[in-house]
Design a protein around this motif. Structure first.
Motif, PDB file in Angstrom:
ATOM      1  N   GLU A 252      29.347  38.851  22.582  1.00  0.00           N
ATOM      2  CA  GLU A 252      28.906  39.907  23.475  1.00  0.00           C
ATOM      3  C   GLU A 252      29.721  40.604  24.484  1.00  0.00           C
ATOM      4  OE1 GLU A 252      24.328  40.942  25.560  1.00  0.00           O
ATOM      5  OE2 GLU A 252      25.273  39.060  25.449  1.00  0.00           O
ATOM      6  N   LEU A 280      28.074  44.059  20.283  1.00  0.00           N
ATOM      7  CA  LEU A 280      28.205  42.854  19.736  1.00  0.00           C
ATOM      8  C   LEU A 280      28.985  42.863  18.828  1.00  0.00           C
ATOM      9  CD1 LEU A 280      24.259  42.294  19.481  1.00  0.00           C
ATOM     10  CD2 LEU A 280      25.881  41.300  21.172  1.00  0.00           C
ATOM     11  N   LYS A 308      27.127  34.767  22.263  1.00  0.00           N
ATOM     12  CA  LYS A 308      25.890  34.895  22.033  1.00  0.00           C
ATOM     13  C   LYS A 308      25.355  34.080  21.173  1.00  0.00           C
ATOM     14  CE  LYS A 308      22.353  38.296  21.416  1.00  0.00           C
ATOM     15  NZ  LYS A 308      21.506  38.060  22.698  1.00  0.00           N
TER      16      LYS A 308
END
Length: 342
Positions: A252, A280, A308
């Motif tokens: 992220e 992302l 993430k």
């Protein structure tokens, strides 16, 4: 077997391979059939010593049936069940005194008080000397926050209070293994936090805890390991942190130049998409340093970059909502099954 004999016969966890955690409970190829209904089908699972293991699965996935077989309450149609390395239910007399369990809700006498119900339970505890029964009951009531309501009749208890009393009964004496089937059922947020605290205290003492729950947030907050069941089979098990890392790794990136960042990465064949605060980036084929290098070379301002992790809710959905026998193509059983049990 006398109380003294049971106290001296503390079961030891089953041994595992070199470097692996000892195993407190294990099933091998367990299958349970009720007439024409297959409740559990070929379940292989291990509960490592000292772990807090969350057992997850949709309704009807076989969680409670599996727990009942682990405790020797029902016999498997096929397969083997071990508790502390001993076969179940044959060794129930020697192993179960070292297990505290709350399964399918507590059962108490409605016209007795909470304290009197616990006194009856305590009198039947093989490991609890008669002289210590009163003190054990008092401590258990305090532990679950029922001291003020201890002398009220059980029939006047709320659902949450009944759950607390059942938990108190499971914790009358120190246990090697505590099994809790939906322990927060009927509890308000404060009661749920209390259960979380109790589980944390048990874990700190080295007690192994097996928790069946449908509250994924609670499992993620309290458990070190998970076992995921679907349609009567185990689809994944292992250390929670490693299972969550087994999904698609994603970076992220917080940046004000999100559109430019996505274009730069895609131009270098790095999958990326827009996110609320930036982008992302898929890390399946590209390491994180290469992503940052590409963005910097393209003149993109990078404020922050963090890996993430897949959330438990996402992982659970991907494992249990698949209609076919195969998992989604981006999450294979070979990648996640039995991760971290050693």
């Amino acid at each position: 077997m006398t109380r003294d004999e049971l106290a001296r016969t503390v079961p030891a966890p089953a041994t595992a391979g070199a470097g692996a955690r000892p195993v407190v409970a294990r099933t091998k190829g367990v299958r349970k059939v009720y007439r024409s209904t297959i409740a559990v089908d070929g379940v292989d699972l291990e509960v490592p010593e000292g772990a807090v293991v969350g057992m997850l699965g949709p309704n009807g996935s076989g969680k409670t049936t599996t727990i009942r077989m682990l405790l020797g309450l029902v016999r498997p149609t096929e397969g083997e069940v071990e508790l502390f390395g001993q076969p179940m239910p044959e060794s129930a007399e020697s192993t179960l005194p070292h297990v505290g369990a709350l399964v399918e809700g507590p059962g108490f006498h409605p016209f007795l008080s909470g304290r009197d119900n616990l006194l009856r339970f305590a009198a039947a505890e093989p490991l609890l000397p008669s002289a210590k029964i009163t003190a054990a009951v008092t401590n258990a009531l305090e532990l679950v926050g029922l001291t003020a309501a201890a002398d009220r009749r059980y029939r006047g208890y709320s659902l949450g209070m009944k759950q607390r009393l059942g938990l108190a009964a499971a914790l009358l004496v120190p246990r090697k293994l505590v099994v809790l089937d939906e322990p927060t059922n009927g509890l308000d947020p404060a009661g749920t936090r209390e259960v979380r605290r109790i589980i944390a205290e048990l874990h700190a003492r080295g007690t192994t805890v097996l928790v069946s729950s449908h509250l994924l947030s609670e499992v993620e907050a309290t458990c070190t390991h998970v076992i995921v069941l679907s349609k009567g089979t185990v689809v994944a098990q292992g250390e929670l942190s490693e299972l969550l890392e087994a999904g698609n790794p994603t970076l992220e990136v917080v940046t004000p130049d999100a559109t430019q960042a996505v274009e730069a990465l895609r131009a270098n064949r790095i999958p990326a998409r827009l996110a609320p605060d930036g982008i992302l980036v898929d890390l399946v084929t590209t390491p994180a340093p290469r992503v940052i290098e590409t963005l910097v070379q393209a003149g993109v301002s990078v404020y922050e970059a963090r890996r993430k992790r897949t959330g438990l809710e996402d992982l659970f959905a991907r494992l249990t909502e698949t209609q076919s026998d195969d998992l989604p193509t981006d999450l294979h059983l070979n990648d996640v099954d039995h991760v971290g049990v050693a």
